[in-house]
Write an enzyme that holds these catalytic residues in place. Sequence first.
Site, short mmCIF file in Angstrom:
data_model
loop_
_atom_site.label_atom_id
_atom_site.label_comp_id
_atom_site.label_asym_id
_atom_site.label_seq_id
_atom_site.Cartn_x
_atom_site.Cartn_y
_atom_site.Cartn_z
N CYS A 43 -5.02 -4.94 -1.82
CA CYS A 43 -6.08 -4.32 -2.62
C CYS A 43 -7.08 -5.34 -3.14
CB CYS A 43 -5.44 -3.53 -3.76
SG CYS A 43 -6.62 -2.85 -4.90
N GLY A 186 -11.90 6.37 10.15
CA GLY A 186 -11.23 6.72 8.89
C GLY A 186 -11.90 6.00 7.73
N TYR A 187 -11.11 5.78 6.68
CA TYR A 187 -11.64 5.14 5.47
C TYR A 187 -12.31 3.80 5.77
CZ TYR A 187 -9.03 8.11 2.11
OH TYR A 187 -8.55 9.13 1.34
N MET A 320 -1.79 5.84 1.64
CA MET A 320 -1.80 4.39 1.38
C MET A 320 -2.97 4.08 0.46
SD MET A 320 -0.74 2.69 4.97
CE MET A 320 0.96 2.64 5.52
N LEU A 321 -2.76 4.29 -0.83
CA LEU A 321 -3.82 4.09 -1.82
C LEU A 321 -3.30 3.26 -2.98
CD1 LEU A 321 -5.28 7.73 -1.92
CD2 LEU A 321 -6.27 5.73 -0.79
N HIS A 446 -26.51 16.48 -20.87
CA HIS A 446 -27.63 16.75 -19.98
C HIS A 446 -28.68 15.65 -20.15
CE1 HIS A 446 -30.65 18.93 -17.73
NE2 HIS A 446 -31.51 18.65 -18.69
P1 FAD Z 1 -0.07 -4.44 -0.86
O1 FAD Z 1 -1.29 -4.39 -1.68
O2 FAD Z 1 -0.21 -4.55 0.61
O3 FAD Z 1 0.77 -5.69 -1.41
C1 FAD Z 1 1.93 -6.12 -0.80
C2 FAD Z 1 2.09 -7.60 -1.05
O4 FAD Z 1 3.38 -7.99 -0.61
C3 FAD Z 1 1.09 -8.46 -0.29
O5 FAD Z 1 0.42 -9.32 -1.18
C4 FAD Z 1 1.96 -9.26 0.69
O6 FAD Z 1 1.50 -10.59 0.86
C5 FAD Z 1 3.30 -9.28 -0.02
N1 FAD Z 1 4.44 -9.42 0.89
C6 FAD Z 1 4.71 -8.70 2.01
N2 FAD Z 1 5.89 -9.08 2.55
C7 FAD Z 1 6.37 -10.06 1.74
C8 FAD Z 1 7.55 -10.84 1.77
N3 FAD Z 1 8.48 -10.66 2.71
N4 FAD Z 1 7.73 -11.76 0.80
C9 FAD Z 1 6.78 -11.95 -0.17
N5 FAD Z 1 5.66 -11.22 -0.25
C10 FAD Z 1 5.46 -10.29 0.69
N6 FAD Z 1 -6.94 1.87 -1.72
C11 FAD Z 1 -7.56 2.52 -2.72
O7 FAD Z 1 -6.89 3.22 -3.50
N7 FAD Z 1 -8.91 2.43 -2.91
C12 FAD Z 1 -9.68 1.68 -2.09
O8 FAD Z 1 -10.89 1.61 -2.28
C13 FAD Z 1 -9.06 0.99 -1.02
N8 FAD Z 1 -9.80 0.24 -0.18
C14 FAD Z 1 -9.17 -0.44 0.83
C15 FAD Z 1 -9.96 -1.20 1.69
C16 FAD Z 1 -9.37 -1.89 2.72
C17 FAD Z 1 -10.23 -2.72 3.65
C18 FAD Z 1 -7.95 -1.86 2.89
C19 FAD Z 1 -7.28 -2.65 3.98
C20 FAD Z 1 -7.16 -1.11 2.04
C21 FAD Z 1 -7.76 -0.38 1.00
N9 FAD Z 1 -7.02 0.41 0.13
C22 FAD Z 1 -7.65 1.10 -0.87
C23 FAD Z 1 -5.55 0.55 0.26
C24 FAD Z 1 -4.83 -0.36 -0.76
O9 FAD Z 1 -5.24 -1.69 -0.58
C25 FAD Z 1 -3.32 -0.24 -0.60
O10 FAD Z 1 -2.95 1.11 -0.66
C26 FAD Z 1 -2.61 -0.98 -1.71
O11 FAD Z 1 -2.96 -2.36 -1.70
C27 FAD Z 1 -1.08 -0.85 -1.55
O12 FAD Z 1 -0.43 -1.58 -2.55
P2 FAD Z 1 1.03 -2.17 -2.31
O13 FAD Z 1 1.39 -2.90 -3.55
O14 FAD Z 1 1.93 -1.11 -1.83
O15 FAD Z 1 0.88 -3.20 -1.10
P1 NAD Z 2 -7.23 5.84 8.54
O1 NAD Z 2 -5.93 6.47 8.77
O2 NAD Z 2 -8.04 6.25 7.37
O3 NAD Z 2 -8.16 6.04 9.82
C1 NAD Z 2 -7.78 5.58 11.08
C2 NAD Z 2 -8.55 6.37 12.11
O4 NAD Z 2 -8.40 5.71 13.36
C3 NAD Z 2 -8.04 7.79 12.30
O5 NAD Z 2 -9.10 8.70 12.19
C4 NAD Z 2 -7.42 7.76 13.69
O6 NAD Z 2 -7.53 9.00 14.35
C5 NAD Z 2 -8.25 6.69 14.36
N1 NAD Z 2 -7.59 6.05 15.51
C6 NAD Z 2 -6.32 5.62 15.61
N2 NAD Z 2 -6.10 5.06 16.82
C7 NAD Z 2 -7.28 5.14 17.50
C8 NAD Z 2 -7.70 4.74 18.80
N3 NAD Z 2 -6.87 4.13 19.64
N4 NAD Z 2 -8.98 4.98 19.16
C9 NAD Z 2 -9.84 5.61 18.31
N5 NAD Z 2 -9.49 6.01 17.08
C10 NAD Z 2 -8.24 5.78 16.67
O7 NAD Z 2 -6.94 4.27 8.53
P2 NAD Z 2 -7.86 3.02 8.15
O8 NAD Z 2 -9.29 3.40 8.10
O9 NAD Z 2 -7.43 1.92 9.07
O10 NAD Z 2 -7.37 2.68 6.69
C11 NAD Z 2 -5.97 2.45 6.44
C12 NAD Z 2 -5.59 3.02 5.11
O11 NAD Z 2 -6.14 2.22 4.07
C13 NAD Z 2 -6.17 4.41 4.88
O12 NAD Z 2 -5.28 5.39 5.34
C14 NAD Z 2 -6.32 4.48 3.40
O13 NAD Z 2 -5.14 4.99 2.87
C15 NAD Z 2 -6.48 3.03 2.98
N6 NAD Z 2 -7.89 2.81 2.59
C16 NAD Z 2 -8.38 3.50 1.54
C17 NAD Z 2 -9.69 3.33 1.15
C18 NAD Z 2 -10.21 4.10 -0.02
O14 NAD Z 2 -9.40 4.63 -0.78
N7 NAD Z 2 -11.52 4.20 -0.21
C19 NAD Z 2 -10.53 2.48 1.85
C20 NAD Z 2 -10.00 1.79 2.94
C21 NAD Z 2 -8.67 1.96 3.30
#
Ligand code: FAD
Ligand code: NAD
Length: 467
Positions: A43, A186-187, A320-321, A446
């Site tokens: 995150c 997707g997202y 996954m949020l 408003h």
């Molecule tokens: P993570 O944040 O993945 O944290 C897990 C941690 O565990 C990592 O730091 C990793 O290094 C550590 N780890 C893993 N294995 C080990 C190990 N064996 N030993 C020690 N450490 C380890 N979600 C939203 O709600 N809003 C958003 O706007 C949003 N935007 C996103 C944009 C992008 C580009 C991406 C990729 C994701 C986004 N997400 C968003 C999703 C969000 O980042 C995840 O849902 C969230 O970080 C999950 O939290 P977590 O604690 O489960 O895991």
């Molecule tokens: P996603 O699940 O949102 O979207 C992935 C998309 O890729 C789907 O629509 C799927 O049908 C498509 N896809 C899969 N395989 C494909 C292929 N071979 N060819 C063409 N299309 C294909 O996943 P993401 O965008 O990678 O994000 C991962 C997760 O991270 C999200 O599910 C979301 O939970 C989290 N995220 C959240 C935010 C936010 O809250 N604003 C922002 C970024 C990421």
Amino acid sequence: MSQSYDLVIVGGGPGGYVAALRAAQYGWKVAVVEKREALGGTCLNEGCIPSKALLDSSEYFALARDQFAKHGILIDSPRLDLAKMMKRKDDVVTRLTRGIASLFKKQGIELVHGNGRLESVAEQMRVVVETDQGMQTLQGEKILLATGSLPVELPDLPFDGQRIGHARHALSYDQVPEQLVVVGGGYIGLELGSVWLRLGSRVTVVEQLEILLPNTDQEVAKALIKSLQKQGMVIHAGTRVASVDNTEEGLRLHLKGGEQGELTCDRLLVAAGRRPCTDGLGLEQAGVELTDGGRVKVDTDFRTSVAHVYAVGDLIDGPMLAHKAMDEAVVCVERMVGELPEVDYRLIPGVVYTMPEVAAVGASEEQLKTEGTAYQSGHFPFMASGRAKALDETDGFVKVLASPESGRLLGVHIIGPRASELIAEAASIMAFGGSVEDVALITHAHPTLSEAFKEAALAAAGRALHA
Ligand code: FAD
Ligand code: NAD
């Protein structure tokens, strides 16, 4: 060396660090194992925060270029200093990750840098950490797994970190790609695709499904696609990349499905979903059961199949949020001490931070239809909102779905300016079981964008005033 704790957490992301802070409030001795340099997980380091920093910066750039003149602000066309934009993004991340580290210090939470895995000795679970100084063993009364998720790698499009990459790469390109192809609508695809589109790339999204954002209310999803297309994003739905040639001039992609033929690009962002990070955690040897989807199986206490071992966040089922991971972390720790809070999974808001933003809470119209739940709907277009007109951001609407009998809110879907902030009111009212009449009784300032929610609720009750 072996040390004992009340709680040992593996993973310092939103699930892990929030669980640590909550446990420390109970006076527990807590250790967090994190393999990254900084706390905050996906995150803060390569997800929510850096993407929003770039979305905000690129939105300002696009507004200055395309909209300022409408407001009577005349500037020469703005120039981009990408290195500075990236540095600001990195500074935002650093300030926030350091903030968590200082909270840890204040609360006496121990941070152990290294790769952790479960180990079972004489039926006792412990965490073994591979650190720079050697192996360290942490004995925990309880162990919480919060190792999050990793990007899915497609076999035909392996990441090379140069031309073919995932979100982390697309958050740090050193040049604006001329042509960016995003696999996955997707997202991540739509948010990071938007960043580079606004900064001047030609962006094509290749999505395998016929529809985008399948879990989003499709009236809203379709409105978003229309708006992104108007901004110049090309979207090929029902299409996949069959193969790729890495040539001197760039990547040549061969498409199959709805759209056929070739596409060339200098960067390819694969955003095809994320998978749980179970790699090297020793789950199989420890006897931790997984779901069919490969996530860690938990019960309502977030207990895994192994005694005293718990799991939260992206590692377990559900969206996954970050806010879902954080709420699970708090509930998990509170249930460990015998309290009985629950995460209400029906009311987890989802936001796509595009322009306009999309935000939703509760059921979509498609879900209600599938369930056979009766509903009435009310819409209010931002075109009719005084504040949206003043902002000149009139694209979009609020849609309220409510029970025809009780008026109780079943789902709220917003596409429009600041939808990410507006959705909180809908989530709060739904958490209290509120109805359209409750919304109608609340005075909304408003002129604000929030009036659009009240108007949509009035429309669902059959008595819209301003539309
Ligand atoms: P993570 O944040 O993945 O944290 C897990 C941690 O565990 C990592 O730091 C990793 O290094 C550590 N780890 C893993 N294995 C080990 C190990 N064996 N030993 C020690 N450490 C380890 N979600 C939203 O709600 N809003 C958003 O706007 C949003 N935007 C996103 C944009 C992008 C580009 C991406 C990729 C994701 C986004 N997400 C968003 C999703 C969000 O980042 C995840 O849902 C969230 O970080 C999950 O939290 P977590 O604690 O489960 O895991
Ligand atoms: P996603 O699940 O949102 O979207 C992935 C998309 O890729 C789907 O629509 C799927 O049908 C498509 N896809 C899969 N395989 C494909 C292929 N071979 N060819 C063409 N299309 C294909 O996943 P993401 O965008 O990678 O994000 C991962 C997760 O991270 C999200 O599910 C979301 O939970 C989290 N995220 C959240 C935010 C936010 O809250 N604003 C922002 C970024 C990421």
